[in-house]
Design a protein around this motif. Structure first.
Motif, short mmCIF file in Angstrom:
data_model
loop_
_atom_site.label_atom_id
_atom_site.label_comp_id
_atom_site.label_asym_id
_atom_site.label_seq_id
_atom_site.Cartn_x
_atom_site.Cartn_y
_atom_site.Cartn_z
N MET A 1 -0.29 0.37 -10.60
CA MET A 1 0.12 1.63 -10.02
C MET A 1 -0.41 1.73 -8.60
O MET A 1 -1.58 1.42 -8.34
N VAL A 2 0.43 2.17 -7.68
CA VAL A 2 0.02 2.33 -6.29
C VAL A 2 -0.51 3.74 -6.09
O VAL A 2 0.23 4.72 -6.26
N LEU A 3 -1.78 3.85 -5.76
CA LEU A 3 -2.35 5.17 -5.48
C LEU A 3 -1.99 5.64 -4.08
O LEU A 3 -1.65 6.80 -3.87
N ARG A 4 -2.07 4.71 -3.14
CA ARG A 4 -1.73 5.02 -1.76
C ARG A 4 -1.12 3.80 -1.09
O ARG A 4 -1.51 2.67 -1.37
N SER A 5 -0.17 4.01 -0.21
CA SER A 5 0.37 2.94 0.62
C SER A 5 0.78 3.53 1.96
O SER A 5 1.15 4.71 2.04
N ARG A 6 0.71 2.68 2.96
CA ARG A 6 1.02 3.17 4.30
C ARG A 6 1.42 1.99 5.19
O ARG A 6 0.89 0.89 5.02
N GLU A 7 2.36 2.21 6.09
CA GLU A 7 2.78 1.19 7.04
C GLU A 7 2.53 1.69 8.46
O GLU A 7 2.77 2.86 8.76
N ILE A 8 2.03 0.80 9.31
CA ILE A 8 1.72 1.16 10.69
C ILE A 8 2.25 0.06 11.61
O ILE A 8 1.91 -1.12 11.45
N ASP A 9 3.11 0.42 12.54
CA ASP A 9 3.59 -0.53 13.53
C ASP A 9 2.48 -0.75 14.57
O ASP A 9 2.05 0.20 15.23
N LEU A 10 2.04 -2.00 14.71
CA LEU A 10 0.99 -2.31 15.67
C LEU A 10 1.57 -2.58 17.05
O LEU A 10 1.01 -2.16 18.06
N ASP A 11 2.65 -3.32 17.10
CA ASP A 11 3.40 -3.52 18.34
C ASP A 11 4.80 -3.94 17.94
O ASP A 11 5.22 -3.71 16.80
N ASP A 12 5.58 -4.54 18.87
CA ASP A 12 6.96 -4.86 18.55
C ASP A 12 7.09 -6.07 17.63
O ASP A 12 8.20 -6.43 17.21
N ARG A 13 5.97 -6.72 17.27
CA ARG A 13 6.03 -7.88 16.39
C ARG A 13 5.23 -7.73 15.11
O ARG A 13 5.64 -8.21 14.06
N TYR A 14 4.07 -7.10 15.19
CA TYR A 14 3.16 -7.04 14.04
C TYR A 14 3.16 -5.65 13.40
O TYR A 14 3.22 -4.62 14.09
N ARG A 15 3.05 -5.65 12.08
CA ARG A 15 2.99 -4.41 11.32
C ARG A 15 1.86 -4.53 10.30
O ARG A 15 1.63 -5.59 9.73
N MET A 16 1.16 -3.43 10.07
CA MET A 16 0.06 -3.39 9.11
C MET A 16 0.45 -2.52 7.92
O MET A 16 1.00 -1.43 8.08
N HIS A 17 0.15 -3.02 6.70
CA HIS A 17 0.43 -2.30 5.46
C HIS A 17 -0.90 -2.10 4.73
O HIS A 17 -1.67 -3.06 4.55
N LEU A 18 -1.15 -0.88 4.29
CA LEU A 18 -2.35 -0.57 3.52
C LEU A 18 -1.93 -0.22 2.10
O LEU A 18 -1.02 0.58 1.88
N TYR A 19 -2.61 -0.84 1.12
CA TYR A 19 -2.31 -0.58 -0.29
C TYR A 19 -3.60 -0.26 -1.03
O TYR A 19 -4.60 -0.97 -0.88
N GLU A 20 -3.53 0.78 -1.84
CA GLU A 20 -4.60 1.08 -2.79
C GLU A 20 -3.97 1.04 -4.18
O GLU A 20 -3.05 1.82 -4.47
N LEU A 21 -4.46 0.14 -5.04
CA LEU A 21 -3.84 -0.11 -6.33
C LEU A 21 -4.78 0.21 -7.47
O LEU A 21 -5.99 -0.02 -7.37
N LEU A 22 -4.21 0.75 -8.58
CA LEU A 22 -4.95 0.91 -9.81
C LEU A 22 -4.43 -0.10 -10.81
O LEU A 22 -3.40 -0.73 -10.58
N ASP A 23 -5.11 -0.30 -11.93
CA ASP A 23 -4.87 -1.48 -12.76
C ASP A 23 -3.53 -1.53 -13.47
O ASP A 23 -3.14 -2.60 -13.92
N ALA A 24 -2.80 -0.46 -13.60
CA ALA A 24 -1.55 -0.50 -14.37
C ALA A 24 -0.37 -0.90 -13.50
O ALA A 24 -0.07 -0.25 -12.51
N GLY A 25 0.33 -1.99 -13.87
CA GLY A 25 1.55 -2.37 -13.19
C GLY A 25 1.33 -3.18 -11.92
O GLY A 25 0.23 -3.28 -11.40
N SER A 26 2.43 -3.77 -11.43
CA SER A 26 2.38 -4.58 -10.22
C SER A 26 3.23 -3.95 -9.14
O SER A 26 4.07 -3.08 -9.41
N HIS A 27 3.05 -4.42 -7.91
CA HIS A 27 3.75 -3.86 -6.77
C HIS A 27 4.21 -5.00 -5.87
O HIS A 27 3.44 -5.92 -5.60
N PRO A 28 5.46 -4.98 -5.39
CA PRO A 28 5.94 -6.07 -4.54
C PRO A 28 5.42 -5.92 -3.12
O PRO A 28 5.36 -4.82 -2.56
N LEU A 29 5.06 -7.05 -2.53
CA LEU A 29 4.72 -7.07 -1.12
C LEU A 29 5.99 -7.17 -0.30
O LEU A 29 7.07 -7.47 -0.84
#
Length: 268
Positions: A1-29
């Motif tokens: 289970m995803v508790l929190r997720s967030r995407e941040i554009d760093l510039d025109d090429r790179y992007r940062m993704h933050l994930y906070e996960l709990l033990d139930a279930g999977s999440h695709p990258l």
């Protein structure tokens, strides 16, 4: 289970993704050809259904991931009973790629325990709000990106130096944990599969001092902390760092220009 997720554009090429996960279930990258992942806390299980690949990564681990030819995304899940925090960086073509010939590279996955967990923790613990928060996150994300790219470039261009440097890091960590009774250089050399002369030379190249001098400096620094902050007696400090009181007093006075007992007295 995803508790929190967030995407941040760093510039025109790179992007940062933050994930906070709990033990139930999977999440695709993200479905991106190449990704860099820093495990900030917890234990995460990564899997790819197409190739039947599974990997377990723990706090502090750093990974490079590439998608399958079919574009199948990697799945991530927290280990049972754990909360996981991840920082994932994605880039355009050629942004992140594992060093060629590295024996830790396996089927689109590269894993090392020597990542950038403190920087990842700073990203998750942003002390700012509003516009300052946005700037802070972008700055830290770009800093992490730069550190990763620089590390990968060094690994690709200096494989021999990397091996020696890693050996010195491991030896340094062992010495720091056994200051009071460090093993002899010959024992360290055998343990890490090299010669005493080679280990001594590599150690000096990294730290700018011999192993003996490094141990002495670390012992005296720790003794100084014990005396000035914890207020222990000079003899106690000496024994804790592996010296007899008389020898310790001489070395301490030569290094700091003050007797150990005088430093303790000042702190009271």
């Amino acid at each position: 289970m995803v508790l929190r997720s967030r995407e941040i554009d760093l510039d025109d090429r790179y992007r940062m993704h933050l994930y906070e996960l709990l033990d139930a279930g999977s999440h695709p990258l993200p479905r991106i050809g190449g990704m860099a992942m820093q495990v900030v806390s917890g234990t995460v299980v990564l899997s790819s259904a197409v190739a039947g690949r599974t990997c377990v990564a723990r706090e502090g681990d750093f990974l490079l991931l590439s998608a399958d030819d079919q574009g199948e995304p990697w799945q991530v899940a927290a280990a049972r009973g754990e909360t996981v925090r991840l920082v994932v960086l994605t880039a355009g073509p050629g942004g992140f790629s594992a060093p060629r010939g590295d024996d830790t590279r396996r089927d689109g996955l590269y894993l090392t325990s020597h990542g950038f967990p403190s920087l990842g923790a700073q990203i998750w613990a942003s002390p700012t709000e509003g516009e300052a928060h946005q700037l802070y996150m972008r700055a830290k994300g770009l800093e992490l990106t730069a550190m990763i790219l620089a590390s990968l470039h060094q690994k690709a261009t200096q494989p021999a130096l990397r091996s020696a440097s890693q050996r010195v890091q491991d030896v340094t960590r062992l010495l720091d944990e056994a200051l009071a009774s460090p093993p002899p250089v010959q024992t360290l050399a055998r343990q890490f599969g090299t010669t005493a002369a080679r280990l001594t030379g590599d150690f000096k190249a990294v730290h700018g001092m011999t192993i003996h001098r490094y141990i002495q400096e670390r012992r005296l620094n720790e003794a100084f902390r014990l005396l000035s902050q914890d207020g222990v007696h000079a003899a106690v400090a000496a024994y804790r760092v592996g010296y007899s009181p008389a020898h310790f007093s001489t070395l301490f006075r030569q290094r700091y220009g003050i007797c150990p007992r005088d430093l303790t007295a000042r702190g009271r």
